[in-house]
Design a protein around this motif. Structure first.
Motif, PDB file in Angstrom:
ATOM      1  N   ILE A   1     -49.676 -30.686  10.554  1.00 46.99           N
ATOM      2  CA  ILE A   1     -48.980 -30.915  11.828  1.00 46.99           C
ATOM      3  C   ILE A   1     -47.501 -30.575  11.673  1.00 46.99           C
ATOM      4  O   ILE A   1     -46.903 -29.903  12.520  1.00 46.99           O
ATOM      5  CB  ILE A   1     -49.135 -32.390  12.286  1.00 46.99           C
ATOM      6  N   MET A   2     -46.902 -31.019  10.563  1.00 45.79           N
ATOM      7  CA  MET A   2     -45.471 -30.791  10.364  1.00 45.79           C
ATOM      8  C   MET A   2     -45.170 -29.304  10.244  1.00 45.79           C
ATOM      9  O   MET A   2     -44.079 -28.850  10.603  1.00 45.79           O
ATOM     10  CB  MET A   2     -44.984 -31.553   9.125  1.00 45.79           C
ATOM     11  N   ALA A   3     -46.128 -28.544   9.786  1.00 40.93           N
ATOM     12  CA  ALA A   3     -45.939 -27.097   9.711  1.00 40.93           C
ATOM     13  C   ALA A   3     -45.925 -26.486  11.102  1.00 40.93           C
ATOM     14  O   ALA A   3     -45.299 -25.459  11.340  1.00 40.93           O
ATOM     15  CB  ALA A   3     -47.054 -26.486   8.876  1.00 40.93           C
TER      16      ALA A   3
ATOM     17  N   ASP B   1     -58.071 -44.701   8.436  1.00 43.16           N
ATOM     18  CA  ASP B   1     -58.449 -43.311   8.702  1.00 43.16           C
ATOM     19  C   ASP B   1     -57.763 -42.769   9.946  1.00 43.16           C
ATOM     20  O   ASP B   1     -58.177 -41.770  10.500  1.00 43.16           O
ATOM     21  CB  ASP B   1     -59.962 -43.193   8.845  1.00 43.16           C
ATOM     22  N   THR B   2     -56.706 -43.459  10.383  1.00 42.32           N
ATOM     23  CA  THR B   2     -56.096 -43.059  11.649  1.00 42.32           C
ATOM     24  C   THR B   2     -54.627 -42.694  11.445  1.00 42.32           C
ATOM     25  O   THR B   2     -53.913 -43.376  10.718  1.00 42.32           O
ATOM     26  CB  THR B   2     -56.212 -44.218  12.663  1.00 42.32           C
ATOM     27  N   ILE B   3     -54.236 -41.583  12.050  1.00 38.91           N
ATOM     28  CA  ILE B   3     -52.823 -41.214  12.027  1.00 38.91           C
ATOM     29  C   ILE B   3     -52.314 -41.298  13.451  1.00 38.91           C
ATOM     30  O   ILE B   3     -52.889 -40.697  14.359  1.00 38.91           O
ATOM     31  CB  ILE B   3     -52.622 -39.766  11.532  1.00 38.91           C
ATOM     32  N   ARG B   4     -51.256 -42.087  13.627  1.00 35.95           N
ATOM     33  CA  ARG B   4     -50.629 -42.145  14.948  1.00 35.95           C
ATOM     34  C   ARG B   4     -49.346 -41.324  14.830  1.00 35.95           C
ATOM     35  O   ARG B   4     -48.500 -41.609  13.988  1.00 35.95           O
ATOM     36  CB  ARG B   4     -50.314 -43.594  15.299  1.00 35.95           C
ATOM     37  N   VAL B   5     -49.204 -40.307  15.645  1.00 36.31           N
ATOM     38  CA  VAL B   5     -48.108 -39.379  15.435  1.00 36.31           C
ATOM     39  C   VAL B   5     -47.427 -39.051  16.758  1.00 36.31           C
ATOM     40  O   VAL B   5     -48.088 -38.927  17.794  1.00 36.31           O
ATOM     41  CB  VAL B   5     -48.616 -38.100  14.715  1.00 36.31           C
ATOM     42  N   ARG B   6     -46.071 -38.943  16.675  1.00 38.01           N
ATOM     43  CA  ARG B   6     -45.310 -38.533  17.852  1.00 38.01           C
ATOM     44  C   ARG B   6     -44.559 -37.256  17.445  1.00 38.01           C
ATOM     45  O   ARG B   6     -43.883 -37.227  16.433  1.00 38.01           O
ATOM     46  CB  ARG B   6     -44.334 -39.630  18.236  1.00 38.01           C
ATOM     47  N   ALA B   7     -44.722 -36.210  18.255  1.00 34.10           N
ATOM     48  CA  ALA B   7     -44.126 -34.924  17.861  1.00 34.10           C
ATOM     49  C   ALA B   7     -43.668 -34.180  19.097  1.00 34.10           C
ATOM     50  O   ALA B   7     -44.096 -34.489  20.207  1.00 34.10           O
ATOM     51  CB  ALA B   7     -45.152 -34.103  17.105  1.00 34.10           C
ATOM     52  N   GLU B   8     -42.792 -33.203  18.918  1.00 29.33           N
ATOM     53  CA  GLU B   8     -42.355 -32.375  20.050  1.00 29.33           C
ATOM     54  C   GLU B   8     -43.526 -31.525  20.524  1.00 29.33           C
ATOM     55  O   GLU B   8     -44.228 -30.934  19.720  1.00 29.33           O
ATOM     56  CB  GLU B   8     -41.176 -31.486  19.608  1.00 29.33           C
ATOM     57  N   ASN B   9     -43.711 -31.483  21.825  1.00 26.93           N
ATOM     58  CA  ASN B   9     -44.861 -30.775  22.408  1.00 26.93           C
ATOM     59  C   ASN B   9     -46.172 -31.213  21.743  1.00 26.93           C
ATOM     60  O   ASN B   9     -47.044 -30.403  21.470  1.00 26.93           O
ATOM     61  CB  ASN B   9     -44.721 -29.265  22.276  1.00 26.93           C
ATOM     62  N   GLY B  10     -46.264 -32.495  21.484  1.00 28.11           N
ATOM     63  CA  GLY B  10     -47.373 -33.020  20.682  1.00 28.11           C
ATOM     64  C   GLY B  10     -48.738 -32.567  21.148  1.00 28.11           C
ATOM     65  O   GLY B  10     -49.493 -31.953  20.395  1.00 28.11           O
ATOM     66  N   ALA B  11     -49.016 -32.835  22.413  1.00 28.14           N
ATOM     67  CA  ALA B  11     -50.370 -32.598  22.903  1.00 28.14           C
ATOM     68  C   ALA B  11     -50.755 -31.131  22.755  1.00 28.14           C
ATOM     69  O   ALA B  11     -51.895 -30.796  22.440  1.00 28.14           O
ATOM     70  CB  ALA B  11     -50.489 -33.034  24.356  1.00 28.14           C
ATOM     71  N   GLY B  12     -49.772 -30.222  22.946  1.00 30.28           N
ATOM     72  CA  GLY B  12     -50.067 -28.800  22.867  1.00 30.28           C
ATOM     73  C   GLY B  12     -50.274 -28.315  21.438  1.00 30.28           C
ATOM     74  O   GLY B  12     -51.146 -27.495  21.174  1.00 30.28           O
ATOM     75  N   LYS B  13     -49.491 -28.903  20.543  1.00 27.30           N
ATOM     76  CA  LYS B  13     -49.525 -28.376  19.164  1.00 27.30           C
ATOM     77  C   LYS B  13     -50.630 -29.028  18.332  1.00 27.30           C
ATOM     78  O   LYS B  13     -51.176 -28.411  17.428  1.00 27.30           O
ATOM     79  CB  LYS B  13     -48.159 -28.646  18.480  1.00 27.30           C
TER      80      LYS B  13
END
Lengths: 438, 304
Positions: free
Chosen positions: B270-272, B224-236
């Motif tokens: 998130i990808m959107a 049930d867990t998604i570990r994700v790394r994204a640009e400006n992650g924390a903000g978005k």
């Protein structure tokens, strides 16, 4: 080697190997006997400044005599004849005419001179000293000084004054004192022990001469040693246990040894420490006293009792200290427990004098059979010249051993709970509850 | 064969504090068993009861099949949370003393071997009081294991150690395991528990809340867990419907997905919003499980 012995050996080494122990071993007797040694060393170091004493002689009989007596004394003891060194102060008597009307102001004026250091003291001789029974009011010799009670001149003047008064009384009765020169000789009663016969030869031996040294000092020496040994062997346990508790050493130890083994090991270590120190003192003391050729005063008969009482005492007081120490959380709490834990050792020290004077009173027997006081008081009574019946130390030793066992048992129960109980204050209620419930 | 069997054990302090409440646990021989739980939850009390330093009010504890009543346990090596070393003793002397209490005969050789292994040979004749915190921790560790126990109990063995020494101790522990020794250790380091333990046991407010292998514990919670790394992650990555909780680790975020949602939908959302550089749909970490159970009050103590 059992765990108990391993713990004991560590405790023993941890104490005996320290510089503190070795320094203490040397310093303790010096501090205790230091007063006596110091006084012996400085006995001759007296203040040799001359003592100028004003004499107001209202009787008109004694002033001249006193001047002569002082001169005699000064010529004999003040200057060492061989070295020419001044050994003692000279007493210089100044005769002051008594003021008939203003006695008080004359005394005040002379007192001021004493205060300024021009005089040492004032001696006022009353009018009626020759016949005190007739003239009670004026038969007074008054000595005024800065510290009159301990004044050596005051102690000296009594004899020449009274000798002259006695002489004058004989003359007054029409007797020539020169015909009976020993009229006032005084013979002191000698103190002697009881006469005993040799059991084999039946020969009656001379009674031993009993001195104050024997009656007062000798019983005190083993007692002082006992006190010292308890201080070395048992008292440090309180602080040591608290330290082990606060530094969590106890928890590691209890992973390897039972609480009883841990505490008992510490006690055995403490006994070892005091046996070591006592052996040093006893052997050293005996050799020293023999060297002084005073071997006859060594109470060999007491030595086995001393060691028996010492071992049981260290167990008894040590268990008390370890139990209390395990209930404390830090050094401050342990510090405040130190005095109550040492009271059973201190109280007997305060009642020593009446005990030595009357070792066979009901008070003395009762108090010395109270187990907490027995090691010190029984030993004290045993050391007195008259001695005590043999059943008393045996009963005393039995009770002390019983108390020691009880204390070790209760102490190890308190210890087991207390040593892991962080943050609970050492209240009496808690300690008793731990002892009862385990 | 179980090294330790705890059966319905309760321990209370005073009237109010129930430190351990009806606890049962079996530690198989030859395993590494991790004890986790927030501060004050009963870990140390449980360990002390296994050591027979504290006695349970109810229930029984068997070590190697035998109940230890009043007997201390030479087959167990115990390292308490706080260091307990005689400060005035020399290191070697102290270790020989502690070792000698557990084992008859000479432990001198073992002491030398361990001192060398933990790089303390130069300190063997120094007094304990001059050692640094990390060094005295290592000395304490040697004291625990020098007698060659069958069961090693370590209460927080890694606190205060630098990474090099942590590795040294960790390797030693794993070596014990391969030699058949049972190891129980408590820790607040969830990563260490995940990496080292065959079994993990979590105690919370005196009660057992987790017990089993890491896999079995994690599978209870599902993927049930998604570990994700994204640009400006924390903000978005905020306010996403269907996400129960977001753990922000700075360089990546961990999202807990509500039971009735599909992680794929969340990822699409998130990808959107931003550019995702990497992602992983995974089981929750031990850290996350710990926080889920112990809640707010535990978060401070497990800053992994």
């Amino acid at each position: 080697m059992s765990k108990l012995w391993k713990v004991a050996l560590r405790e023993y080494k941890a104490t005996v190997r320290t510089k503190g122990f070795i320094i203490g071993l040397v310093l303790a007797p010096i501090l205790m006997g230091g007063g006596a040694i110091g006084m012996a060393l400085f006995k001759d170091r007296v203040d040799t400044r001359d003592r100028r004493v004003a004499v107001i002689d209202r009787s008109g009989l004694l002033a001249e005599v006193l001047v002569r007596a002082a001169n005699d004394r000064n010529s004999q003891v003040v200057i060492d004849r061989e070295s020419g060194e001044k050994l003692r102060p000279a007493y210089l008597i100044e005769i002051v005419e008594p003021h008939e009307t203003a006695r008080d102001s004359q005394l005040l004026q002379l007192s001021e001179q004493v205060r300024r250091g021009q005089l040492h003291a004032i001696l006022e001789i009353g009018e009626g000293v020759l016949h005190p029974r007739k003239h009670r009011e004026t038969a007074v010799i008054a000595y005024y000084g800065a510290n009159p009670a301990l004044d050596e001149v005051r102690q000296w003047v009594g004899r020449p004054l009274n000798e002259e008064l006695r002489r004058l009384r004989l003359v007054g009765a029409g007797i020539d004192p020169t015909t009976i020169p020993d009229a006032f000789d005084w013979i002191y009663p000698e103190s002697l022990g009881l006469v005993s016969a040799d059991p084999e030869t039946g020969e009656i031996a001379d009674a031993d001469r009993s001195t104050e040294l024997q009656a007062l000092l000798l019983p005190l020496i083993p007692v002082m040693l006992m006190f010292l040994m308890i201080m070395m062997g048992a008292s440090p346990l309180l602080q040591a246990v608290t330290e082990e508790k606060s530094q969590r050493i106890a928890e590691v130890m209890l992973g390897s040894v039972k609480p009883f083994q841990f505490m008992m090991g510490k006690l055995v270590g403490g006994v070892g420490v005091s046996l070591t120190a006592a052996a040093v003192y006893v052997v050293g003391g005996v050799l020293f006293v023999r060297h002084l050729e005073l071997g006859e005063y060594i109470p060999y008969g007491i030595l086995p009792w001393f060691f028996a009482f010492m071992v049981t005492a260290v167990f008894m007081y040590g268990a008390l200290g370890a139990a209390l120490g395990s209930a404390c959380n830090d050094a401050t709490e342990a510090q405040s427990m130190a005095l109550p834990s040492m009271l059973p050792v201190m109280i007997p020290m305060f009642v020593m004098m009446p005990m030595v004077m009357n070792p066979e009173s009901a008070f003395a027997i009762g108090l010395s059979l109270f187990p907490l006081f027995t090691p010190i008081l029984m030993l004290l009574r045993q050391g007195t010249p008259s001695g005590i019946p043999l059943w008393q130390p045996w009963i005393g030793l039995f009770l002390v051993a019983l108390t020691a066992i009880l204390f070790v048992w209760a102490g190890s129960r308190i210890f087991r709970v207390g040593i892991l109980m962080q943050g609970t204050p050492p209240k009496l209620g808690n300690i008793v509850r731990w002892a009862v419930r385990g | 064969m179980n090294a330790v069997e705890i059966d319905c054990v309760t321990k209370t302090f005073g009237k109010a504090v129930v430190a351990v409440d009806d606890l049962s646990l079996a530690v198989p021989a030859g395993t590494v068993y991790g004890f986790i739980g927030p501060n004050g939850s009963g870990k140390t009390t449980t360990l002390r009861m296994i050591m027979n330093i504290l006695y349970p009010d109810r229930g029984s504890i068997r070590v190697f099949g035998a109940e230890l009543h009043g007997a201390c346990t030479d087959r167990i090596g115990y390292m308490p949370e706080e260091r307990g070393l005689y400060k005035k003793m020399k290191v070697r002397e102290l270790l020989e003393f502690y070792g000698g209490l557990k084992r008859n005969g000479n432990v001198r050789g073992e002491v030398s071997r361990w001192l060398e292994r933990l790089d303390l040979t130069d300190w063997a004749n120094k007094k304990v009081e001059v050692l640094s915190k990390g060094m005295s921790q290592k000395v304490q560790f040697i004291a625990t294991v020098v007698a060659g126990p069958d069961l090693v109990i370590l209460d927080e063995p890694f606190t205060g150690l630098d990474p090099v020494n942590t590795d040294v101790i960790r390797e030693a522990v794993l070596e014990f395991q391969s030699a058949g020794t049972t190891v129980i250790f408590s820790t607040h380091d969830m990563g260490m528990a995940e990496k080292m333990c065959d079994f993990i046991f979590m105690i919370f407010k005196g009660r057992k809340v987790l017990d089993g292998t890491l896999e079995s514990i994690q599978s209870e919670y599902g993927s049930d867990t998604i570990r994700v790394r994204a640009e400006n992650g924390a903000g978005k990555i905020t306010d996403i419907e269907g996400v129960e909780r977001i753990n922000n680790y700075g360089r990546y975020q961990e999202l807990r997905v509500a039971g009735d949602r599909d992680p794929h939908d969340i990822l699409s959302t998130i990808m959107a919003r931003t550019r995702v550089t990497s992602f992983e749909i995974t089981k929750p970490s031990l850290h996350d499980i710990f926080v889920r159970i112990a809640g707010e009050e535990a978060r401070e103590v497990c800053n992994v």
